[in-house]
Design an enzyme around this catalytic site. Structure first.
Site, PDB file in Angstrom:
ATOM      1  CG  ASP A   1      -1.982  -0.854   1.300  1.00  0.00           C
ATOM      2  OD1 ASP A   1      -3.020  -0.783   1.860  1.00  0.00           O
ATOM      3  OD2 ASP A   1      -1.603  -2.069   0.591  1.00  0.00           O
TER       4      ASP A   1
ATOM      5  CG  HIS B   1      -3.096   3.846   1.835  1.00  0.00           C
ATOM      6  ND1 HIS B   1      -4.545   3.818   1.547  1.00  0.00           N
ATOM      7  CD2 HIS B   1      -3.210   2.637   2.416  1.00  0.00           C
ATOM      8  CE1 HIS B   1      -5.227   2.638   1.720  1.00  0.00           C
ATOM      9  NE2 HIS B   1      -4.162   2.039   2.464  1.00  0.00           N
TER      10      HIS B   1
ATOM     11  CG  ASP C   1      -5.479  -0.296  -0.560  1.00  0.00           C
ATOM     12  OD1 ASP C   1      -5.555  -0.540   0.621  1.00  0.00           O
ATOM     13  OD2 ASP C   1      -6.291  -0.358  -1.152  1.00  0.00           O
TER      14      ASP C   1
ATOM     15  CG  ASP D   1      -9.208   6.812  -0.321  1.00  0.00           C
ATOM     16  OD1 ASP D   1      -9.862   5.795  -0.317  1.00  0.00           O
ATOM     17  OD2 ASP D   1      -9.262   7.742  -0.846  1.00  0.00           O
ATOM     18  NE  ARG D   2      -8.072   5.298   5.611  1.00  0.00           N
ATOM     19  CZ  ARG D   2      -7.935   4.078   5.706  1.00  0.00           C
ATOM     20  NH1 ARG D   2      -6.967   3.344   5.849  1.00  0.00           N
ATOM     21  NH2 ARG D   2      -9.212   3.699   5.783  1.00  0.00           N
TER      22      ARG D   2
ATOM     23  CG  ASN E   1      -9.592  -2.556   0.321  1.00  0.00           C
ATOM     24  OD1 ASN E   1      -8.325  -2.254   0.309  1.00  0.00           O
ATOM     25  ND2 ASN E   1     -10.239  -2.041   1.525  1.00  0.00           N
ATOM     26  CG  HIS E   2      -8.693   2.322   0.047  1.00  0.00           C
ATOM     27  ND1 HIS E   2      -9.271   3.364   1.057  1.00  0.00           N
ATOM     28  CD2 HIS E   2      -8.351   1.311   1.311  1.00  0.00           C
ATOM     29  CE1 HIS E   2      -9.343   3.131   2.332  1.00  0.00           C
ATOM     30  NE2 HIS E   2      -8.897   1.928   2.337  1.00  0.00           N
TER      31      HIS E   2
ATOM     32  CG  HIS F   1      -4.960  -4.785  -1.866  1.00  0.00           C
ATOM     33  ND1 HIS F   1      -3.968  -4.029  -1.716  1.00  0.00           N
ATOM     34  CD2 HIS F   1      -6.013  -4.583  -0.984  1.00  0.00           C
ATOM     35  CE1 HIS F   1      -4.356  -3.209  -0.634  1.00  0.00           C
ATOM     36  NE2 HIS F   1      -5.682  -3.615  -0.226  1.00  0.00           N
TER      37      HIS F   1
ATOM     38  NE  ARG G   1      -9.276  -6.072   6.266  1.00  0.00           N
ATOM     39  CZ  ARG G   1      -8.628  -5.012   6.296  1.00  0.00           C
ATOM     40  NH1 ARG G   1      -8.801  -3.849   6.171  1.00  0.00           N
ATOM     41  NH2 ARG G   1      -7.203  -5.228   6.604  1.00  0.00           N
TER      42      ARG G   1
ATOM     43  CG  HIS H   1      -6.272  -5.580   2.756  1.00  0.00           C
ATOM     44  ND1 HIS H   1      -6.786  -4.440   2.290  1.00  0.00           N
ATOM     45  CD2 HIS H   1      -7.004  -6.521   3.342  1.00  0.00           C
ATOM     46  CE1 HIS H   1      -8.222  -4.634   2.680  1.00  0.00           C
ATOM     47  NE2 HIS H   1      -8.305  -5.953   3.058  1.00  0.00           N
TER      48      HIS H   1
END
Lengths: 335, 342
Positions: free
Chosen positions: B50, B52, B78, B81-82, B113-114, B187, B234, B261
């Site tokens: 990731d 991010h 991923d 995001d974040r 998944n993001h 992922h 989750r 992940h």
């Protein structure tokens, strides 16, 4: 520079941050609070981890407060007091009134800059003002609200003599069962001040519960980043090195006159104390993808409660009430 | 379309214009559509977890592992995001995919998944005739800063379009890669609906990530210290254990499942007795909060000849660790905004 690490304005601003976070929770349906929105100028949506964390803090606080309010009612010790140190824009008093659980006396203390703002909001919101009752007076300039059962007063908590004065001005009865709240308050003060407050509280209130919520574990990777980040915004955790662990939080109370003290980290509090049904309800509110960080965050916060029980009403008060489990209590008697 | 100029622009901290981004996305989709759900990749290659949105740390990753095309990479999703620089991260990876001196095989981008509309969504609230954007995930939203810089120029429609172009690309990203037929990269993890790698090939991936099923599981599952399967906290994907992983590797003649992940403090973490799975995490000091180390995992040409897993010697694979850049460390702005309970 010590000034930039910890300055008064930045510490006061943590109240605004907390209020916005609480409103974020309320809007998402985590908890009910019909009044916090009156104190937040710019609503923000927080990440699910922050929402869940504030919920867990609120749930633990409310559950222990409910226990306190129920304790000793059979023996007609029904008059109860609540003292909130560094209360900020907290709205618990008004929510309790709505729930029919308003205590005999609720006293909130904070810096004058904060109490003035709060007094102003109360004055300008009929939904708050009308709950004060007939004999109320509000002074925004003094940062003061006085009424029969609710008092908001300005004080610098580090000034113990002034703290004593303001408690008697508020007509608090030190012999009545009192629930003292300090949520992320003492940790911002220097260790001598926080010890002095804990000590003063124990000497003053003989039947009392002290509810503390604040950070622990400054030394690991996450803790180290937390210290740096909070210092960079001017609200350094000045007391954290003096009580960095759960046993140290318990000792803070035991060494300063309290009869017993229990500290659990928030991971344990959320896992073993917050109601399962409540957890199931809130876990459905949002997509939650931050498990590793959730563990880290929650492990760096704790709830510590300390008890003085002159009246003998807090026998089964605490985290393991009704669970049948033997309590893991630190007490003044054991080493 | 001047790729070098665009790459310099993004590295300098500027965004591509709406038109440039649209063009970039169109071209990359044409490449991605050719890729298989299980994209074959040859060693030598370096696998990353990731990112991010941590753009400066991604630059450090390239310094650590070597620049494209000198080093080949697989990024396991991923990207967004974040972190504060999601759009820059995504853009630079697309630019590298398209690079003129770079063959598309030099860099493989997997979906995480993001890479999903649901997690990066903005909601639009009509407000008396004018559109006002309400950021659903505030600073988590990858377009927060893009919006800030574009709002004055073109306003909300530009941001909406940019978001649409990028999320359309998400639908084209492949699900997994397989290195020399022996290492599967994905992922999240495994699925009870995927016993053989061929079953991954059957998935129709050109869509939003479903809420359940094999596609969802591959993006969301986590390994756990259990034997077989368990419900995931989750709310998507599954927890899968040692026996399931060993069987999957055996049936598919794999040496290893490589995935991301989950944040690992140490940057890299092997699971299970037989070390049949490894988690790679490439975002150091994640969210300016976790204080973790990041890692990348390299497979050299020799891995093909190794039938046994030489974990102790690590001769066929090499881990490199890195911390956050000094730049990130010094950035006062982001530090003061890191959320805590106060």
């Amino acid at each position: 520079m010590a000034e930039s690490r910890s300055n008064r304005a930045a510490v006061q601003a943590t109240n605004d941050d907390a209020s916005a976070s609480k409103l974020s929770c309320v809007k998402k349906g985590y908890m009910k609070d019909d009044y916090v929105h009156l104190f937040v100028k710019r609503p923000l949506r927080r990440s699910p981890i922050i929402n869940r964390g504030y919920f867990s803090r609120w749930a633990a606080f409310r559950k222990l407060l409910s226990q306190f309010l129920d304790c000793g009612n059979e023996t007609s010790h029904a008059k109860k007091q609540i003292l909130s140190l560094g209360a900020g824009f907290d709205t618990t008093y008004f929510q309790l009134l709505d729930e029919g659980k308003g205590p005999y006396l609720y006293v909130e203390l904070d810096f004058k800059e904060v109490t003035s703002k709060k007094a102003s909001v109360i004055e300008n919101s009929s939904q708050l003002r009308d709950k004060l009752g007939a004999n109320s007076s509000i002074s925004v300039e003094e940062g003061q609200v006085l009424s029969d059962h609710y008092k908001l007063l300005p004080v610098d908590l580090r000034d113990i003599p002034k703290l004593r004065d303001v408690i008697s001005f508020a007509d608090m009865d030190p012999s009545l069962p009192t629930f003292i709240i300090a949520e992320c308050v003492l940790i911002y003060l220097d260790p001598d001040s926080s010890r002095a407050i804990v000590n003063w509280a124990s000497k003053t209130f003989s039947t009392a519960v002290f509810f503390l919520y604040e950070q622990i574990h400054p030394d690991d990777a996450f803790g180290h980043q937390m210290i740096l980040n909070l210092e960079s915004r001017g609200c350094a955790l000045l007391s954290i090195n003096a009580s960095p662990t759960l046993p140290a939080k318990e000792r803070l109370f035991l060494d300063n006159g309290w009869q017993r003290a229990v500290a659990w980290d928030m991971l344990k509090v959320y896992g073993s104390f917050v109601d399962t049904q409540e957890k199931r309800r809130i876990e459905r509110l949002e997509l939650f993808d931050e498990f590793e960080e959730w563990h880290m965050m929650q492990e760096h916060y704790c709830v510590t409660y300390a008890v003085n029980d002159a009246m003998g009403i807090f026998g089964d008060f605490g985290f393991t009430r009704g669970s049948g489990e033997s309590m893991n209590i630190s007490s003044a008697m054991s080493p | 379309m001047d790729l070098d100029q665009w790459i310099s622009k993004v590295k300098d901290g500027q965004h591509l214009s709406e038109e440039e981004l649209q063009l970039l996305c169109e071209y990359v989709k044409e490449i991605l559509i050719e890729e298989s759900n299980v994209q074959p990749v040859n060693s030598p290659v370096t696998v990353c977890g990731d990112i991010h949105g941590q753009f400066h740390d991604l630059m450090k990753l390239f310094q650590t592992g070597g620049h494209v095309p000198d080093t080949n990479y697989i990024f396991m999703g991923d990207f967004v995001d974040r972190g504060y620089n999601s759009l820059e991260v995504f853009t630079i990876l697309l630019l590298l995919k398209l690079g003129k001196d770079v063959h598309p095989a030099n860099i493989t981008l997997l979906r995480g998944n993001h890479e999903s509309r649901q997690l990066t969504q903005m909601s639009f609230v009509p407000l008396g005739g004018t559109l006002s954007i309400v950021l659903r995930l505030s600073s988590q939203c990858m377009f927060f800063r893009y919006m800030v810089s574009m709002m004055s120029a073109k306003g909300s429609m530009a941001t909406l379009n940019a978001w649409r172009y990028c999320t359309d690309v998400f639908d084209y990203l492949t699900l997994s890669a397989i290195i020399d037929g022996t290492v599967l990269c994905v992922h999240g993890g495994l699925s009870p609906d995927v016993r053989t790698i061929d079953q991954i090939r059957l998935v129709d991936r050109n869509c939003e990530i479903p809420h359940e099923g094999p596609f969802c599981d591959l993006m969301w599952s986590d390994p756990e210290d259990i034997e077989t399967w368990a419900v995931s906290p989750r709310g998507a994907g599954w927890l899968f254990g040692s026996r399931v992983t060993t069987e999957f590797n055996h049936i598919n003649k794999l040496n290893l499942v490589c995935r991301a992940h989950q944040l690992v403090q140490e940057g890299l973490k092997y699971m299970f007795q037989d070390k049949g799975l490894v988690t790679v995490w490439s975002a150091p000091n994640y969210c300016y909060r976790c204080g973790n180390v990041a890692s990348i995992l390299s497979f050299d040409e020799n891995m093909v000849s190794h039938l046994f897993k030489s974990f102790l010697l690590n001769i066929e694979r090499d881990v490199k660790y890195f911390n956050e850049t000094e730049e990130n460390n010094q950035m006062r702005g982001p530090r003061t905004g890191v959320p805590y309970f106060l």
